[in-house]
Design a protein around this motif. Sequence first.
Motif, PDB file in Angstrom:
ATOM      1  N   SER A  33       0.825  -1.207   0.000  1.00 30.28           N
ATOM      2  CA  SER A  33       0.000   0.000   0.000  1.00 30.28           C
ATOM      3  C   SER A  33       0.858   1.256   0.000  1.00 30.28           C
ATOM      4  O   SER A  33       2.036   1.224   0.382  1.00 30.28           O
ATOM      5  N   VAL A  34       0.259   2.342  -0.408  1.00 23.61           N
ATOM      6  CA  VAL A  34       0.934   3.638  -0.420  1.00 23.61           C
ATOM      7  C   VAL A  34       1.288   4.051   1.006  1.00 23.61           C
ATOM      8  O   VAL A  34       2.342   4.637   1.240  1.00 23.61           O
ATOM      9  N   GLU A  35       0.441   3.707   1.962  1.00 20.41           N
ATOM     10  CA  GLU A  35       0.684   4.072   3.360  1.00 20.41           C
ATOM     11  C   GLU A  35       1.972   3.439   3.885  1.00 20.41           C
ATOM     12  O   GLU A  35       2.619   3.983   4.764  1.00 20.41           O
ATOM     13  N   ARG A  36       2.325   2.291   3.363  1.00 20.87           N
ATOM     14  CA  ARG A  36       3.567   1.630   3.769  1.00 20.87           C
ATOM     15  C   ARG A  36       4.749   2.091   2.921  1.00 20.87           C
ATOM     16  O   ARG A  36       5.877   2.169   3.396  1.00 20.87           O
ATOM     17  N   LEU A  37       4.503   2.357   1.668  1.00 19.75           N
ATOM     18  CA  LEU A  37       5.576   2.720   0.753  1.00 19.75           C
ATOM     19  C   LEU A  37       6.140   4.115   1.034  1.00 19.75           C
ATOM     20  O   LEU A  37       7.352   4.311   0.979  1.00 19.75           O
ATOM     21  N   LEU A  38       5.294   5.083   1.350  1.00 18.76           N
ATOM     22  CA  LEU A  38       5.762   6.461   1.532  1.00 18.76           C
ATOM     23  C   LEU A  38       6.761   6.613   2.682  1.00 18.76           C
ATOM     24  O   LEU A  38       7.811   7.240   2.493  1.00 18.76           O
ATOM     25  N   PRO A  39       6.511   6.064   3.879  1.00 19.39           N
ATOM     26  CA  PRO A  39       7.532   6.187   4.930  1.00 19.39           C
ATOM     27  C   PRO A  39       8.837   5.468   4.569  1.00 19.39           C
ATOM     28  O   PRO A  39       9.930   5.948   4.871  1.00 19.39           O
ATOM     29  N   TYR A  40       8.711   4.333   3.903  1.00 20.89           N
ATOM     30  CA  TYR A  40       9.890   3.575   3.462  1.00 20.89           C
ATOM     31  C   TYR A  40      10.699   4.402   2.467  1.00 20.89           C
ATOM     32  O   TYR A  40      11.918   4.514   2.576  1.00 20.89           O
ATOM     33  N   LEU A  41      10.023   4.992   1.511  1.00 17.85           N
ATOM     34  CA  LEU A  41      10.688   5.816   0.509  1.00 17.85           C
ATOM     35  C   LEU A  41      11.310   7.062   1.144  1.00 17.85           C
ATOM     36  O   LEU A  41      12.405   7.480   0.760  1.00 17.85           O
ATOM     37  N   ALA A  42      10.643   7.645   2.125  1.00 21.07           N
ATOM     38  CA  ALA A  42      11.186   8.817   2.811  1.00 21.07           C
ATOM     39  C   ALA A  42      12.496   8.468   3.525  1.00 21.07           C
ATOM     40  O   ALA A  42      13.485   9.201   3.424  1.00 21.07           O
ATOM     41  N   LEU A  43      12.513   7.345   4.218  1.00 19.62           N
ATOM     42  CA  LEU A  43      13.727   6.919   4.920  1.00 19.62           C
ATOM     43  C   LEU A  43      14.858   6.635   3.940  1.00 19.62           C
ATOM     44  O   LEU A  43      15.983   7.102   4.120  1.00 19.62           O
ATOM     45  N   LEU A  44      14.565   5.890   2.878  1.00 14.81           N
ATOM     46  CA  LEU A  44      15.598   5.577   1.901  1.00 14.81           C
ATOM     47  C   LEU A  44      16.085   6.816   1.164  1.00 14.81           C
ATOM     48  O   LEU A  44      17.252   6.892   0.774  1.00 14.81           O
ATOM     49  N   SER A  45      15.221   7.791   0.984  1.00 12.14           N
ATOM     50  CA  SER A  45      15.629   9.047   0.329  1.00 12.14           C
ATOM     51  C   SER A  45      16.667   9.779   1.173  1.00 12.14           C
ATOM     52  O   SER A  45      17.625  10.346   0.644  1.00 12.14           O
ATOM     53  N   ILE A  46      16.491   9.750   2.481  1.00 10.07           N
ATOM     54  CA  ILE A  46      17.458  10.399   3.374  1.00 10.07           C
ATOM     55  C   ILE A  46      18.791   9.669   3.315  1.00 10.07           C
ATOM     56  O   ILE A  46      19.854  10.293   3.216  1.00 10.07           O
ATOM     57  N   ILE A  47      18.746   8.345   3.345  1.00  7.61           N
ATOM     58  CA  ILE A  47      19.978   7.559   3.266  1.00  7.61           C
ATOM     59  C   ILE A  47      20.668   7.789   1.930  1.00  7.61           C
ATOM     60  O   ILE A  47      21.888   8.006   1.872  1.00  7.61           O
ATOM     61  N   ALA A  48      19.907   7.765   0.848  1.00  3.68           N
ATOM     62  CA  ALA A  48      20.476   7.974  -0.493  1.00  3.68           C
ATOM     63  C   ALA A  48      21.106   9.356  -0.595  1.00  3.68           C
ATOM     64  O   ALA A  48      22.212   9.510  -1.129  1.00  3.68           O
ATOM     65  N   TRP A  49      20.437  10.368  -0.063  1.00  2.27           N
ATOM     66  CA  TRP A  49      20.988  11.722  -0.111  1.00  2.27           C
ATOM     67  C   TRP A  49      22.292  11.789   0.677  1.00  2.27           C
ATOM     68  O   TRP A  49      23.274  12.375   0.222  1.00  2.27           O
ATOM     69  N   ARG A  50      22.309  11.170   1.850  1.00  2.00           N
ATOM     70  CA  ARG A  50      23.506  11.224   2.692  1.00  2.00           C
ATOM     71  C   ARG A  50      24.696  10.568   1.997  1.00  2.00           C
ATOM     72  O   ARG A  50      25.801  11.098   2.006  1.00  2.00           O
ATOM     73  N   LEU A  51      24.477   9.416   1.374  1.00  2.00           N
ATOM     74  CA  LEU A  51      25.559   8.738   0.674  1.00  2.00           C
ATOM     75  C   LEU A  51      26.030   9.531  -0.541  1.00  2.00           C
ATOM     76  O   LEU A  51      27.227   9.639  -0.807  1.00  2.00           O
ATOM     77  N   PHE A  52      25.080  10.088  -1.275  1.00  4.41           N
ATOM     78  CA  PHE A  52      25.428  10.904  -2.436  1.00  4.41           C
ATOM     79  C   PHE A  52      26.222  12.134  -2.008  1.00  4.41           C
ATOM     80  O   PHE A  52      27.238  12.484  -2.608  1.00  4.41           O
ATOM     81  N   TRP A  53      25.786  12.770  -0.937  1.00  9.39           N
ATOM     82  CA  TRP A  53      26.464  13.960  -0.410  1.00  9.39           C
ATOM     83  C   TRP A  53      27.875  13.615   0.049  1.00  9.39           C
ATOM     84  O   TRP A  53      28.829  14.337  -0.233  1.00  9.39           O
ATOM     85  N   MET A  54      28.041  12.471   0.758  1.00 12.06           N
ATOM     86  CA  MET A  54      29.364  12.052   1.198  1.00 12.06           C
ATOM     87  C   MET A  54      30.291  11.827   0.010  1.00 12.06           C
ATOM     88  O   MET A  54      31.466  12.200   0.054  1.00 12.06           O
ATOM     89  N   THR A  55      29.754  11.213  -1.038  1.00  8.94           N
ATOM     90  CA  THR A  55      30.553  10.957  -2.239  1.00  8.94           C
ATOM     91  C   THR A  55      31.028  12.270  -2.850  1.00  8.94           C
ATOM     92  O   THR A  55      32.205  12.418  -3.189  1.00  8.94           O
ATOM     93  N   LEU A  56      30.120  13.217  -2.997  1.00  7.58           N
ATOM     94  CA  LEU A  56      30.498  14.518  -3.576  1.00  7.58           C
ATOM     95  C   LEU A  56      31.480  15.267  -2.691  1.00  7.58           C
ATOM     96  O   LEU A  56      32.453  15.852  -3.180  1.00  7.58           O
TER      97      LEU A  56
END
Length: 142
Positions: A33-56
């Motif tokens: 469901s969307v209710e489960r996917l949105l919090p999961y995507l929000a958490l992974l977006s933060i992790i992805a941003w942090r890793l991308f930022w560290m790389t740069l």
Amino acid sequence: MERIRWYGLRWQIEVYHKVLKSGCGVEKAQLASVERLLPYLALLSIIAWRLFWMTLLARHAPEAPCTLVLAAHEWRALYAFHHKTHQVPARPPTVGQVVLWIARLGGFLARKNDGPPGVTVLWRGWQRLSDIASAWLTFHPS
């Protein structure tokens, strides 16, 4: 000019999405469901941003202190694990050093002709660092 600047940043957006898809495996989520996917995507977006930022940051300011990207317990655990010691220095290592160590945790070989580590090996290394840092907190409460 604004649109041209946006287009110039397109590669960064592509890399960020690669981190979400390849590293975080967001497409493999079996959430019904969307209710489960949105919090999961929000958490992974933060992790992805942090890793991308560290790389740069490691590529553009490798001599910056690692405290910009890691909490104290994270860099201390990483240092101790990488150097196989219980003693950590008072002065934190650089961003360039810790990103290389995290990448090595993820399988990066750091051979002479290898380029800088990418976000995929950083993702794998980050997963290991999370466990190592949790253990550090367990054995070094402060």
